[in-house]
Design an enzyme around this catalytic site. Structure first.
Site, PDB file in Angstrom:
ATOM      1  N   PHE A 179       0.857  -1.190   0.000  1.00  0.00           N
ATOM      2  CA  PHE A 179       0.000   0.000   0.000  1.00  0.00           C
ATOM      3  C   PHE A 179       0.889   1.233   0.000  1.00  0.00           C
ATOM      4  CE2 PHE A 179      -2.281   3.594   1.661  1.00  0.00           C
ATOM      5  CZ  PHE A 179      -3.439   3.559   0.904  1.00  0.00           C
TER       6      PHE A 179
ATOM      7  N   ASP B 237       9.156   2.902   2.044  1.00  0.00           N
ATOM      8  CA  ASP B 237       7.982   3.714   2.361  1.00  0.00           C
ATOM      9  C   ASP B 237       7.723   3.573   3.857  1.00  0.00           C
ATOM     10  OD1 ASP B 237       5.545   4.881   2.756  1.00  0.00           O
ATOM     11  OD2 ASP B 237       4.557   3.954   1.029  1.00  0.00           O
TER      12      ASP B 237
ATOM     13  N   LYS C 143       2.172  11.065   7.235  1.00  0.00           N
ATOM     14  CA  LYS C 143       1.350  10.816   8.422  1.00  0.00           C
ATOM     15  C   LYS C 143       1.866  11.534   9.683  1.00  0.00           C
ATOM     16  CE  LYS C 143      -1.326   6.992   6.809  1.00  0.00           C
ATOM     17  NZ  LYS C 143      -0.885   6.101   5.748  1.00  0.00           N
TER      18      LYS C 143
HETATM   19  C1  LIG Z   1      -1.014   6.200   4.292  1.00  0.00           C
HETATM   20  C2  LIG Z   1       0.077   5.671   3.466  1.00  0.00           C
HETATM   21  C3  LIG Z   1       0.394   6.249   2.229  1.00  0.00           C
HETATM   22  C4  LIG Z   1      -0.417   7.366   1.610  1.00  0.00           C
HETATM   23  O1  LIG Z   1      -0.477   8.499   2.416  1.00  0.00           O
HETATM   24  P1  LIG Z   1      -1.609   9.617   2.123  1.00  0.00           P
HETATM   25  O2  LIG Z   1      -1.230  10.740   3.022  1.00  0.00           O
HETATM   26  O3  LIG Z   1      -2.925   8.981   2.490  1.00  0.00           O
HETATM   27  O4  LIG Z   1      -1.530   9.940   0.681  1.00  0.00           O
HETATM   28  C5  LIG Z   1       1.475   5.740   1.533  1.00  0.00           C
HETATM   29  N1  LIG Z   1       2.198   4.721   2.024  1.00  0.00           N
HETATM   30  C6  LIG Z   1       1.917   4.128   3.203  1.00  0.00           C
HETATM   31  C7  LIG Z   1       2.777   3.022   3.694  1.00  0.00           C
HETATM   32  C8  LIG Z   1       0.846   4.572   3.954  1.00  0.00           C
HETATM   33  O5  LIG Z   1       0.535   3.968   5.102  1.00  0.00           O
END
Ligand SMILES: *Cc1c(COP(=O)(O)O)cnc(C)c1O
Length: 400
Positions: free
Chosen positions: A142, A227, A256
């Site tokens: 994700f 990520d 986040k």
């Molecule tokens: C939440 C998340 C995203 C996307 O972040 P947004 O601020 O919602 O665009 C990307 N990668 C990971 C691992 C995430 O948990």
């Protein structure tokens, strides 16, 4: 407690929230429109790592809102370089090579930025033939919701109906270094992974996975992009989850918690020789690195610099994990995975994750299911041991 029909009819139906309307939050607690209080064990998917309205973060935001909120990157402002320097000081030692920082807003934008930087580095530096660059990603990933990012999702709900898809990504099975080695060729510019897959249910890789990827990427001059948008910034008891395996990625995406639940703040931090390919005009954002975001971001970094919250996540996590293991031993849960203050719990059918979340809601605890039979828990790193125990008692009761 119920959503009104009027609100539901004008709001696009791209979410199916639990039936609760929140009006206030402080620390680990939130209050709904009927005055009921709940312990927040979702923490905005780890955007609220420091709890709701942490005084250091709201103070920084209030002060900055009365001073300067936006300049655009057409002009400099007094907090942009300090933000980049403080973030580079925090994250730089955890990445390969001297660091550079590129501020954006949302997580998906940070991932898009990393994808663009990796491709351009591939063409300008590695010498990949024009428009041939490939990036390897893994099953169950994700990374956000943009058209390019859903192009390499393996979640049918996230992907189906949004084609045509962006080419240039190879998806391999999760957890296998060999699978990535086999997918690599001279066009490969990056391997993009979540060190721990949050959305997938806090899936923790085999011990040798990330060190194996690091060695493989170094050997083939391929960028390792971690990520850490959900796993980073204290959640796992370390500043980055990658640290758990002693791995230094070439690029890291943060989001986040970087905005402390106050503002969307994201960034790519990593090798200066890679991010340096994004010269003026090649990439940008109207709001990226704005004064308000930098003020909040600096305050967030201030909370992480001492390492106290990371240590707390480790200690509290061990205590919590022992209690969660008991629930598995007693047969109340099918299995559990945990890193720091982050857990994925698999319920035993016929109970669904959604049903468990509804039971928790009725008992004053907020959590969110993922992929049917899993719930993901991410208490604020600032939670007291008493509140954490209360949440676990409530979970036990809900499972019984
Ligand atoms: C939440 C998340 C995203 C996307 O972040 P947004 O601020 O919602 O665009 C990307 N990668 C990971 C691992 C995430 O948990």
């Amino acid at each position: 407690m119920t959503l009104t029909v009027g609100a539901a009819s004008v709001l696009a139906p791209n979410y199916h929230p639990l039936p609760v309307t929140l009006v206030e939050g402080l620390g680990s607690w939130v209050t709904d429109d009927e005055g009921r209080r709940y312990l927040d064990l979702l923490s905005g998917y780890s955007a609220l790592n420091f709890g709701h309205r942490h005084p250091a973060l709201t103070a920084a935001a209030h002060a900055q809102i009365d001073r300067l909120t936006l300049t655009s990157r057409a002009f400099d402002h007094e907090l942009l370089l300090p933000f980049a320097e403080r973030l580079a000081a925090l994250i730089g030692p955890l990445v390969a090579g001297p660091p550079m920082v590129l501020p954006m807003n949302t997580g998906a934008e940070a991932v898009e930025t990393a994808v663009k930087a990796a491709r351009k580095w591939g063409y300008d530096v590695k010498g990949v033939p024009a428009d041939r660059a490939t990036i390897i990603v893994v099953d169950g990933n994700f990374h956000g919701r943009t058209t390019t990012i859903v192009s390499f999702s393996t979640d049918p709900d996230a992907r189906r109906g949004f084609g045509p898809y962006t080419p240039g990504f190879r998806i391999v099975p999760y957890g296998s270094v060999d699978a990535i080695r086999e997918a690599m060729d001279e066009t490969t510019v990056a391997v993009l992974v979540e060190p721990i897959q949050g959305e997938q249910g806090v899936v923790i890789p085999p011990e040798s996975y990330l060190p194996g990827l690091r060695a493989l990427c170094t050997e083939h001059d391929v960028l390792l992009v971690a990520d850490e948008i959900q796993s980073g910034l204290g959640r796992t008891g370390t500043t980055l989850a990658s640290e758990l395996w002693g791995v230094k990625p070439d690029l890291v995406t943060l989001g986040k918690a970087l905005g402390g639940g106050v503002m969307p703040v994201s960034a790519v931090v990593g090798r200066a020789d890679v991010l340096g390919v994004l010269t003026a005009g090649t990439h940008g954002s109207t709001f990226g690195g704005n004064p308000l975001a930098c003020a909040v971001g600096i305050a967030v970094i201030g909370l992480l610099e001492t390492g106290e919250l990371q240590a707390r996540a480790t200690t509290l996590g061990l205590h919590w994990g022992a209690r969660l293991d008991t629930l598995v031993d007693e047969g109340l849960l099918a299995s559990s995975r945990r890193a720091g203050l982050w857990a994925g719990l698999d319920v035993t059918p016929p109970l669904t994750g959604r049903q468990l979340c509804e039971r928790l809601l009725a008992r004053g605890v907020l959590a969110k299911d993922t992929h049917g039979s899993t719930i993901r828990l991410a208490p604020p790193l600032t939670i007291t041991v008493e509140d954490l125990d209360l949440a676990t008692d409530t979970l036990t009761d809900a499972l019984r």
